[in-house]
Enzyme design. Structure first.
Site, mmCIF file in Angstrom:
data_model
loop_
_atom_site.group_PDB
_atom_site.id
_atom_site.type_symbol
_atom_site.label_atom_id
_atom_site.label_comp_id
_atom_site.label_asym_id
_atom_site.label_seq_id
_atom_site.Cartn_x
_atom_site.Cartn_y
_atom_site.Cartn_z
ATOM 1 N N TYR A 194 -9.220 2.311 0.300
ATOM 2 C CA TYR A 194 -8.447 2.497 1.525
ATOM 3 C C TYR A 194 -7.787 1.219 2.020
ATOM 4 O O TYR A 194 -7.106 1.226 3.014
ATOM 5 C CB TYR A 194 -9.345 3.075 2.619
ATOM 6 C CG TYR A 194 -9.796 4.461 2.297
ATOM 7 C CD1 TYR A 194 -11.115 4.713 1.969
ATOM 8 C CD2 TYR A 194 -8.893 5.507 2.286
ATOM 9 C CE1 TYR A 194 -11.531 5.988 1.644
ATOM 10 C CE2 TYR A 194 -9.311 6.789 1.965
ATOM 11 C CZ TYR A 194 -10.625 7.016 1.647
ATOM 12 O OH TYR A 194 -11.023 8.274 1.328
ATOM 13 N N HIS A 195 -7.964 0.098 1.342
ATOM 14 C CA HIS A 195 -7.361 -1.167 1.756
ATOM 15 C C HIS A 195 -6.344 -1.662 0.734
ATOM 16 O O HIS A 195 -6.212 -2.847 0.525
ATOM 17 C CB HIS A 195 -8.445 -2.234 1.958
ATOM 18 C CG HIS A 195 -9.369 -1.944 3.082
ATOM 19 N ND1 HIS A 195 -8.932 -1.801 4.372
ATOM 20 C CD2 HIS A 195 -10.695 -1.761 3.110
ATOM 21 C CE1 HIS A 195 -9.968 -1.543 5.152
ATOM 22 N NE2 HIS A 195 -11.039 -1.510 4.402
ATOM 23 N N GLU A 196 -5.657 -0.765 0.104
ATOM 24 C CA GLU A 196 -4.697 -1.192 -0.906
ATOM 25 C C GLU A 196 -3.384 -1.577 -0.255
ATOM 26 O O GLU A 196 -2.989 -1.026 0.756
ATOM 27 C CB GLU A 196 -4.486 -0.074 -1.912
ATOM 28 C CG GLU A 196 -5.757 0.171 -2.684
ATOM 29 C CD GLU A 196 -5.569 1.064 -3.861
ATOM 30 O OE1 GLU A 196 -4.480 1.026 -4.452
ATOM 31 O OE2 GLU A 196 -6.503 1.783 -4.191
ATOM 32 N N PHE A 197 -2.709 -2.546 -0.854
ATOM 33 C CA PHE A 197 -1.421 -2.978 -0.342
ATOM 34 C C PHE A 197 -0.463 -3.149 -1.506
ATOM 35 O O PHE A 197 -0.838 -3.076 -2.649
ATOM 36 C CB PHE A 197 -1.469 -4.315 0.399
ATOM 37 C CG PHE A 197 -2.792 -4.846 0.844
ATOM 38 C CD1 PHE A 197 -3.063 -6.190 0.698
ATOM 39 C CD2 PHE A 197 -3.747 -4.049 1.437
ATOM 40 C CE1 PHE A 197 -4.251 -6.734 1.138
ATOM 41 C CE2 PHE A 197 -4.938 -4.572 1.870
ATOM 42 C CZ PHE A 197 -5.196 -5.918 1.721
#
Length: 138
Positions: free
Chosen positions: A74-77
C-alpha cells in the site's frame, strides 16, 4: 523494485468495481537486480534475527519474507513519475500531467520508486504545493 519499461500499472476495463469503474491492475516482474536485493535482504534479516529464532517457513514451504506479490504493497510510488521531460515522466514538478491542462496528480504516484514506508508527510507537502500552484494560476 527497479523501474523497468516492462512493468505496468493499468486500468482493466474487463474488471469493474461496484460503481462500474475499471479496477487498477499491476503487471510486474522482478529483474535480476531485484532478486539479488531480495536475496541480500533475506540473508540480512535472517542474520539479524537469529536471537529471536523465528519460524521462516511460510506458505507452500516458501519463506514469506519479501514474497508478497508485486503491486500488493500500500506504500508504492512512482507510477506517475514527476519530471521536466514528457518522454520520461507523466507529470511536471507541480503534478500537472504533461500536455493535459487542468489534470493534476497529487498523491504518492509522483514520488520516485524508493521503496520507503509511510510517505504521508511528503505526499501532503507535495499536494499542498500542487494546490498552491493551481491557485496561483487563477
Amino acid at each position: 523494485m527497479e523501474s523497468r519499461y516492462e512493468n505496468q500499472v493499468f486500468l482493466d476495463p474487463s474488471d469493474k468495481d461496484i460503481y462500474g469503474v475499471p479496477t487498477i491492475k499491476a503487471r510486474l516482474t522482478y529483474s535480476p537486480r531485484d532478486l539479488e536485493v531480495i536475496r541480500r535482504m533475506e540473508a540480512g534479516m535472517r542474520q539479524a534475527s537469529i536471537a529471536c529464532q523465528p519460524n521462516w517457513t511460510g506458505t507452500n514451504a516458501e519463506p514469506d519474507i519479501c514474497r508478497i506479490l508485486p503491486g500488493a504493497d500500500y506504500h508504492e510510488f512512482g507510477t506517475s513519475r514527476m519530471g521536466d521531460d514528457p518522454l520520461t515522466s507523466a507529470a511536471d514538478r507541480y503534478g500537472q500531467i504533461h500536455g493535459i491542462s487542468s489534470l493534476y496528480v497529487a498523491d504518492n504516484s509522483v514520488l520516485p520508486p524508493i521503496g520507503g514506508a509511510n510517505p504521508t508527510l511528503t505526499t501532503v507537502a507535495l499536494a499542498i504545493r500542487t494546490a498552491d500552484n493551481i491557485r496561483s494560476r487563477e
